[in-house]
Write a protein that holds these residues in place. Structure first.
Motif, PDB file in Angstrom:
ATOM      1  N   ALA A 238       0.690  -1.256  -0.087  1.00 40.84           N
ATOM      2  CA  ALA A 238      -0.120  -0.348   0.285  1.00 40.84           C
ATOM      3  C   ALA A 238       0.947   1.210  -0.077  1.00 40.84           C
ATOM      4  O   ALA A 238       0.735   2.215  -0.380  1.00 40.84           O
ATOM      5  CB  ALA A 238      -1.196   0.233   1.252  1.00 40.84           C
ATOM      6  N   ASN A 239       2.320   1.359   0.791  1.00 43.19           N
ATOM      7  CA  ASN A 239       3.100   2.123   0.582  1.00 43.19           C
ATOM      8  C   ASN A 239       3.458   2.696  -0.422  1.00 43.19           C
ATOM      9  O   ASN A 239       3.717   3.833  -1.023  1.00 43.19           O
ATOM     10  CB  ASN A 239       4.092   2.402   1.814  1.00 43.19           C
ATOM     11  CG  ASN A 239       3.683   2.635   3.113  1.00 43.19           C
ATOM     12  OD1 ASN A 239       2.091   3.207   3.503  1.00 43.19           O
ATOM     13  ND2 ASN A 239       3.783   1.800   4.399  1.00 43.19           N
ATOM     14  N   GLU A 240       4.147   1.387  -1.422  1.00 43.92           N
ATOM     15  CA  GLU A 240       4.046   2.101  -2.439  1.00 43.92           C
ATOM     16  C   GLU A 240       3.329   2.638  -3.284  1.00 43.92           C
ATOM     17  O   GLU A 240       3.908   3.064  -4.510  1.00 43.92           O
ATOM     18  CB  GLU A 240       4.968   0.200  -3.074  1.00 43.92           C
ATOM     19  CG  GLU A 240       6.210   0.234  -2.199  1.00 43.92           C
ATOM     20  CD  GLU A 240       6.898  -1.439  -2.703  1.00 43.92           C
ATOM     21  OE1 GLU A 240       8.445  -1.698  -2.799  1.00 43.92           O
ATOM     22  OE2 GLU A 240       6.052  -2.096  -3.024  1.00 43.92           O
ATOM     23  N   LEU A 241       2.164   1.746  -4.035  1.00 44.15           N
ATOM     24  CA  LEU A 241       1.077   2.427  -4.034  1.00 44.15           C
ATOM     25  C   LEU A 241       0.794   3.392  -4.104  1.00 44.15           C
ATOM     26  O   LEU A 241       1.054   4.211  -4.835  1.00 44.15           O
ATOM     27  CB  LEU A 241       0.112   1.158  -4.681  1.00 44.15           C
ATOM     28  CG  LEU A 241      -1.452   1.676  -5.026  1.00 44.15           C
ATOM     29  CD1 LEU A 241      -0.948   1.896  -6.908  1.00 44.15           C
ATOM     30  CD2 LEU A 241      -2.441   1.218  -5.060  1.00 44.15           C
ATOM     31  N   GLN A 242       1.201   3.726  -3.015  1.00 39.48           N
ATOM     32  CA  GLN A 242       0.656   5.067  -2.551  1.00 39.48           C
ATOM     33  C   GLN A 242       1.625   6.088  -3.041  1.00 39.48           C
ATOM     34  O   GLN A 242       1.107   7.277  -3.605  1.00 39.48           O
ATOM     35  CB  GLN A 242       0.545   6.069  -0.882  1.00 39.48           C
ATOM     36  CG  GLN A 242      -0.202   6.925  -0.800  1.00 39.48           C
ATOM     37  CD  GLN A 242      -0.277   7.243   0.851  1.00 39.48           C
ATOM     38  OE1 GLN A 242       0.983   6.605   1.617  1.00 39.48           O
ATOM     39  NE2 GLN A 242      -1.475   7.631   1.344  1.00 39.48           N
ATOM     40  N   VAL A 243       3.454   6.415  -3.000  1.00 39.53           N
ATOM     41  CA  VAL A 243       3.419   6.661  -3.506  1.00 39.53           C
ATOM     42  C   VAL A 243       3.879   7.604  -5.023  1.00 39.53           C
ATOM     43  O   VAL A 243       4.232   8.018  -5.729  1.00 39.53           O
ATOM     44  CB  VAL A 243       5.851   6.056  -2.830  1.00 39.53           C
ATOM     45  CG1 VAL A 243       6.610   6.625  -3.688  1.00 39.53           C
ATOM     46  CG2 VAL A 243       5.886   5.937  -1.830  1.00 39.53           C
ATOM     47  N   VAL A 244       3.593   5.983  -5.020  1.00 37.26           N
ATOM     48  CA  VAL A 244       3.343   5.694  -7.261  1.00 37.26           C
ATOM     49  C   VAL A 244       2.176   7.100  -7.502  1.00 37.26           C
ATOM     50  O   VAL A 244       2.494   7.744  -7.960  1.00 37.26           O
ATOM     51  CB  VAL A 244       3.521   5.028  -7.563  1.00 37.26           C
ATOM     52  CG1 VAL A 244       2.949   5.223  -9.235  1.00 37.26           C
ATOM     53  CG2 VAL A 244       4.833   4.378  -7.829  1.00 37.26           C
ATOM     54  N   LEU A 245       1.503   6.636  -6.513  1.00 38.33           N
ATOM     55  CA  LEU A 245      -0.311   7.543  -7.120  1.00 38.33           C
ATOM     56  C   LEU A 245       0.371   9.257  -6.874  1.00 38.33           C
ATOM     57  O   LEU A 245      -0.189   9.978  -7.648  1.00 38.33           O
ATOM     58  CB  LEU A 245      -1.546   7.177  -6.536  1.00 38.33           C
ATOM     59  CG  LEU A 245      -2.064   5.522  -7.183  1.00 38.33           C
ATOM     60  CD1 LEU A 245      -2.764   4.910  -5.369  1.00 38.33           C
ATOM     61  CD2 LEU A 245      -2.338   5.648  -8.541  1.00 38.33           C
ATOM     62  N   GLY A 246       1.089   9.569  -6.145  1.00 38.52           N
ATOM     63  CA  GLY A 246       1.563  11.068  -5.504  1.00 38.52           C
ATOM     64  C   GLY A 246       2.241  11.063  -6.490  1.00 38.52           C
ATOM     65  O   GLY A 246       2.173  12.207  -7.060  1.00 38.52           O
ATOM     66  N   LYS A 247       3.639  10.417  -6.585  1.00 42.21           N
ATOM     67  CA  LYS A 247       4.401  11.367  -7.887  1.00 42.21           C
ATOM     68  C   LYS A 247       3.180  11.772  -9.658  1.00 42.21           C
ATOM     69  O   LYS A 247       3.586  12.407  -9.921  1.00 42.21           O
ATOM     70  CB  LYS A 247       4.674   9.374  -8.690  1.00 42.21           C
ATOM     71  CG  LYS A 247       6.400   9.630  -7.339  1.00 42.21           C
ATOM     72  CD  LYS A 247       7.274   8.446  -7.802  1.00 42.21           C
ATOM     73  CE  LYS A 247       8.246   8.303  -6.768  1.00 42.21           C
ATOM     74  NZ  LYS A 247       9.367   7.357  -7.307  1.00 42.21           N
ATOM     75  N   LEU A 248       2.027  10.626  -9.608  1.00 40.66           N
ATOM     76  CA  LEU A 248       1.748  11.154 -10.228  1.00 40.66           C
ATOM     77  C   LEU A 248       0.493  12.057 -10.435  1.00 40.66           C
ATOM     78  O   LEU A 248      -0.406  12.690 -11.225  1.00 40.66           O
ATOM     79  CB  LEU A 248       0.962   9.566 -11.234  1.00 40.66           C
ATOM     80  CG  LEU A 248       1.555   8.567 -12.303  1.00 40.66           C
ATOM     81  CD1 LEU A 248       0.812   6.796 -11.917  1.00 40.66           C
ATOM     82  CD2 LEU A 248       2.546   9.332 -12.274  1.00 40.66           C
ATOM     83  N   GLY A 249       0.633  12.187  -9.252  1.00 44.02           N
ATOM     84  CA  GLY A 249      -0.766  13.602  -8.895  1.00 44.02           C
ATOM     85  C   GLY A 249      -1.725  13.278  -8.965  1.00 44.02           C
ATOM     86  O   GLY A 249      -2.870  13.989  -9.095  1.00 44.02           O
ATOM     87  N   LEU A 250      -2.304  12.362  -8.714  1.00 43.29           N
ATOM     88  CA  LEU A 250      -3.639  11.258  -8.520  1.00 43.29           C
ATOM     89  C   LEU A 250      -4.103  11.161  -7.006  1.00 43.29           C
ATOM     90  O   LEU A 250      -3.286  10.507  -6.060  1.00 43.29           O
ATOM     91  CB  LEU A 250      -3.779   9.896  -9.115  1.00 43.29           C
ATOM     92  CG  LEU A 250      -3.069   9.984 -10.595  1.00 43.29           C
ATOM     93  CD1 LEU A 250      -2.984   7.822 -10.948  1.00 43.29           C
ATOM     94  CD2 LEU A 250      -3.871  10.224 -11.523  1.00 43.29           C
ATOM     95  N   VAL A 251      -5.337  12.361  -6.575  1.00 45.65           N
ATOM     96  CA  VAL A 251      -6.488  12.345  -5.258  1.00 45.65           C
ATOM     97  C   VAL A 251      -6.494  10.888  -4.741  1.00 45.65           C
ATOM     98  O   VAL A 251      -6.369  11.045  -3.307  1.00 45.65           O
ATOM     99  CB  VAL A 251      -7.070  13.045  -5.441  1.00 45.65           C
ATOM    100  CG1 VAL A 251      -6.926  14.313  -6.084  1.00 45.65           C
ATOM    101  CG2 VAL A 251      -7.646  12.691  -6.272  1.00 45.65           C
ATOM    102  N   GLU A 252      -5.993   9.705  -5.741  1.00 47.31           N
ATOM    103  CA  GLU A 252      -6.700   8.689  -5.174  1.00 47.31           C
ATOM    104  C   GLU A 252      -5.660   8.031  -4.009  1.00 47.31           C
ATOM    105  O   GLU A 252      -5.702   6.785  -3.583  1.00 47.31           O
ATOM    106  CB  GLU A 252      -6.859   7.481  -6.073  1.00 47.31           C
ATOM    107  CG  GLU A 252      -8.196   7.449  -7.191  1.00 47.31           C
ATOM    108  CD  GLU A 252      -7.847   8.052  -8.568  1.00 47.31           C
ATOM    109  OE1 GLU A 252      -6.357   9.015  -8.342  1.00 47.31           O
ATOM    110  OE2 GLU A 252      -8.183   8.258  -8.872  1.00 47.31           O
ATOM    111  N   GLY A 253      -4.252   8.629  -4.068  1.00 44.87           N
ATOM    112  CA  GLY A 253      -3.261   8.255  -2.812  1.00 44.87           C
ATOM    113  C   GLY A 253      -2.879   8.843  -2.808  1.00 44.87           C
ATOM    114  O   GLY A 253      -2.556   9.130  -0.904  1.00 44.87           O
ATOM    115  N   ASN A 254      -3.759  10.279  -2.002  1.00 42.06           N
ATOM    116  CA  ASN A 254      -4.073  11.105  -0.734  1.00 42.06           C
ATOM    117  C   ASN A 254      -4.743  10.364  -0.050  1.00 42.06           C
ATOM    118  O   ASN A 254      -3.945  10.838   1.806  1.00 42.06           O
ATOM    119  CB  ASN A 254      -4.387  12.182  -1.119  1.00 42.06           C
ATOM    120  CG  ASN A 254      -4.024  13.338  -1.725  1.00 42.06           C
ATOM    121  OD1 ASN A 254      -2.642  12.992  -2.301  1.00 42.06           O
ATOM    122  ND2 ASN A 254      -5.462  13.996  -2.564  1.00 42.06           N
ATOM    123  N   LEU A 255      -5.363   9.462   0.732  1.00 42.74           N
ATOM    124  CA  LEU A 255      -5.707   8.636   1.595  1.00 42.74           C
ATOM    125  C   LEU A 255      -4.957   6.861   1.763  1.00 42.74           C
ATOM    126  O   LEU A 255      -5.600   6.429   0.376  1.00 42.74           O
ATOM    127  CB  LEU A 255      -7.056   8.631   2.199  1.00 42.74           C
ATOM    128  CG  LEU A 255      -8.039  10.593   1.848  1.00 42.74           C
ATOM    129  CD1 LEU A 255      -9.414  10.212   2.132  1.00 42.74           C
ATOM    130  CD2 LEU A 255      -7.948  10.638   3.308  1.00 42.74           C
TER     131      LEU A 255
END
Length: 181
Positions: A127-144
């Motif tokens: 989950a942490n790795e997924l959150q990092v990549v989503l964050g790099k891509l600027g996707l709001v799904e990764g904020n929470l």
């Protein structure tokens, strides 16, 4: 870890999208990621920003030169169809006409995509790795983290709290079937 310089003369093999149904789905997702303001156009600046977020640097003038002939007169950027034409042109220029190939080649592409998410190289997407990549891509799904964990649970068939390559591969196949029908 230094920034990589984007090169248009030796593209990454991971960008060779051989399976036509996955190619269409991936291109649409890439287009939507680049279209930061949601206006159904991607500008040179939006492409430049997306590449920068992924750690790839490209000169704006070089990008502009490359894509300006694909932008329809009167538009300020590429519509999706223009983006597809640009991709097809790059494919023909750098890869030749790419036909659908065997399962091994397809798995190689998926493994390259998987490695983008598996930042620590342990063979799993946490989950942490997924959150990092989503964050790099600027996707709001990764904020929470709750959202990210739900994403993991939705494809985690063995219920170990992380996604292995086979679960990832299964998810990509299912996504391609759902989105192309």
């Amino acid at each position: 870890m230094g920034e990589e310089k984007l090169s248009f003369t030796s593209p990454s093999p991971s960008f060779r999208l051989r399976c036509r149904s996955l190619n269409s789905l991936r291109l649409r997702r890439i287009f939507d990621l680049f279209d930061k303001n949601g206006d159904s156009l991607i500008t040179v600046d939006e492409i430049s920003q997306a590449l920068h977020l992924l750690g790839l640097e490209a000169e704006v003038k070089e990008l502009e030169t490359m894509i300006k002939s694909y932008i329809k007169p009167g538009n300020k950027g590429l519509v999706y169809e223009d983006f597809v034409s640009l991709h097809e042109s790059l494919g023909e220029t750098y890869f030749g006409v790419v036909e659908e190939e065997d399962e091994t080649r397809h798995d190689t592409d998926l493994l390259e995509a998987f490695k983008v998410f598996d930042e620590d190289g342990d063979g799993y997407i946490s989950a942490n790795e997924l959150q990092v990549v989503l964050g790099k891509l600027g996707l709001v799904e990764g904020n929470l983290m709750d959202n990210v964990q739900r994403m993991i649970v939705s494809v985690d068939t063995n219920h170990d709290g992380r996604v292995d390559f086979y679960e990832f591969k299964d998810m990509m196949r299912t996504s391609a079937i759902v989105h192309t029908s």
